[in-house]
Design a protein around this motif. Structure first.
Motif, PDB file in Angstrom:
ATOM      1  N   HIS A  43       4.279  -0.706  35.518  1.00 14.73           N
ATOM      2  CA  HIS A  43       3.017  -0.616  34.782  1.00 14.73           C
ATOM      3  C   HIS A  43       2.881  -1.802  33.843  1.00 14.73           C
ATOM      4  CE1 HIS A  43       5.303   0.526  31.190  1.00 14.73           C
ATOM      5  NE2 HIS A  43       6.023   1.298  31.999  1.00 14.73           N
ATOM      6  N   LEU A  57      -3.615   5.496  32.183  1.00 18.71           N
ATOM      7  CA  LEU A  57      -2.336   5.146  32.805  1.00 18.71           C
ATOM      8  C   LEU A  57      -1.758   6.351  33.545  1.00 18.71           C
ATOM      9  CD1 LEU A  57      -0.112   3.198  33.445  1.00 18.71           C
ATOM     10  CD2 LEU A  57       0.865   3.573  31.168  1.00 18.71           C
ATOM     11  N   VAL A  61      -0.820   6.567  37.515  1.00  9.90           N
ATOM     12  CA  VAL A  61       0.465   7.064  38.012  1.00  9.90           C
ATOM     13  C   VAL A  61       0.238   8.184  39.024  1.00  9.90           C
ATOM     14  CG1 VAL A  61       2.556   8.342  37.367  1.00  9.90           C
ATOM     15  CG2 VAL A  61       1.825   6.374  36.002  1.00  9.90           C
ATOM     16  N   PHE A  88       9.829   4.662  35.423  1.00 12.55           N
ATOM     17  CA  PHE A  88       8.718   3.849  34.938  1.00 12.55           C
ATOM     18  C   PHE A  88       9.291   2.607  34.271  1.00 12.55           C
ATOM     19  CE2 PHE A  88       7.236   8.316  34.601  1.00 12.55           C
ATOM     20  CZ  PHE A  88       6.226   8.259  35.550  1.00 12.55           C
ATOM     21  N   CYS A  91       5.928  -4.069  34.356  1.00 11.79           N
ATOM     22  CA  CYS A  91       5.837  -5.068  35.431  1.00 11.79           C
ATOM     23  C   CYS A  91       6.620  -6.332  35.087  1.00 11.79           C
ATOM     24  CB  CYS A  91       4.372  -5.432  35.680  1.00 11.79           C
ATOM     25  SG  CYS A  91       3.407  -4.146  36.497  1.00 11.79           S
ATOM     26  N   VAL A 103      -1.128   0.283  38.226  1.00 10.97           N
ATOM     27  CA  VAL A 103       0.314   0.313  38.442  1.00 10.97           C
ATOM     28  C   VAL A 103       0.649  -0.430  39.729  1.00 10.97           C
ATOM     29  CG1 VAL A 103       0.602   2.509  37.211  1.00 10.97           C
ATOM     30  CG2 VAL A 103       0.169   2.517  39.682  1.00 10.97           C
ATOM     31  N   ARG A 135      -6.845   0.960  38.648  1.00  8.52           N
ATOM     32  CA  ARG A 135      -6.552   0.292  37.374  1.00  8.52           C
ATOM     33  C   ARG A 135      -7.331   0.883  36.201  1.00  8.52           C
ATOM     34  NH1 ARG A 135     -10.011  -3.367  39.894  1.00  8.52           N
ATOM     35  NH2 ARG A 135     -11.784  -4.060  38.624  1.00  8.52           N
TER      36      ARG A 135
END
Length: 200
Positions: A43, A57, A61, A88, A91, A103, A135
């Protein structure tokens, strides 16, 4: 101390200015992104747990888990995300970038960028377009269907095209796009046009 900081800043600026980002190809995240595996979701932003994630977010996921076939529906995805079975990680811990609340998951196609000046690599997913997109935290059936189309239909064509017409000098393309009105973030009309002309 001031000289040390000034020298470090000058060195960092020199590295950025000398960088030669070059699009050299495409691959599937699990095959090319360092450390990627089926139960890792990368992420944007700093490290965070499921419990502390924002709504968008969390939505991304959920969509990522459904897209990967690890969950059949949002309820299963939420349960799995909270179970501790899913890793998790930011990035940037994997030489990758993620857009907004988006993600990166194992099956997603990614662009492969090589810095020709220093030999390092970076990876990013394809832009989904506008509307209901991962996104922004959307995870409806239309979003998953579009992601699968990108994986199964768009990606093979893009990969083959870059193998024929690549590599692509991104630094000069970004500079030209900026002169044409793009800020190369939210407005990408010029950059997109230049990219299509380059590989067409």
């Amino acid at each position: 101390m001031a000289n040390f900081i000034d020298d470090a800043n000058k060195k960092a600026l020199e590295i950025m200015q000398n960088a030669q980002p070059t699009l050299v190809g495409m691959g599937v995240a699990k095959d090319v992104v360092p450390g990627m595996h089926k139960k890792l979701i990368m992420h944007a932003g700093p490290p965070i747990t499921w419990e502390k994630m924002s709504g968008p977010l969390r939505g991304a996921v959920i969509g990522g888990l459904i897209y990967e076939g690890l969950a059949a529906n949002p309820e299963e995805a939420e349960k799995l995300a909270a179970s501790g079975e899913i890793e998790f990680d930011p990035c940037h811990h994997h030489q990758a970038v993620g857009p907004m609340a988006g993600v990166v998951t194992a099956s997603m196609p990614v662009f492969i960028i090589e810095n020709k000046a220093y030999g390092n690599f970076a990876y990013c997913t394809m832009n989904e377009g506008l509307g209901n997109v991962l996104r922004f935290g959307a995870y409806g059936e239309d979003v998953i269907k579009h992601l699968k189309w990108m994986e199964k239909t768009l990606y093979p064509v893009m990969k083959q095209t870059l193998e024929i017409y690549g590599p692509v000098d991104l630094k000069s393309m970004i500079a030209q796009a900026a002169q044409m009105g793009d800020e190369v973030h939210n407005r990408n009309k010029a950059a997109t046009s230049l990219f299509i002309r380059e590989i067409a």
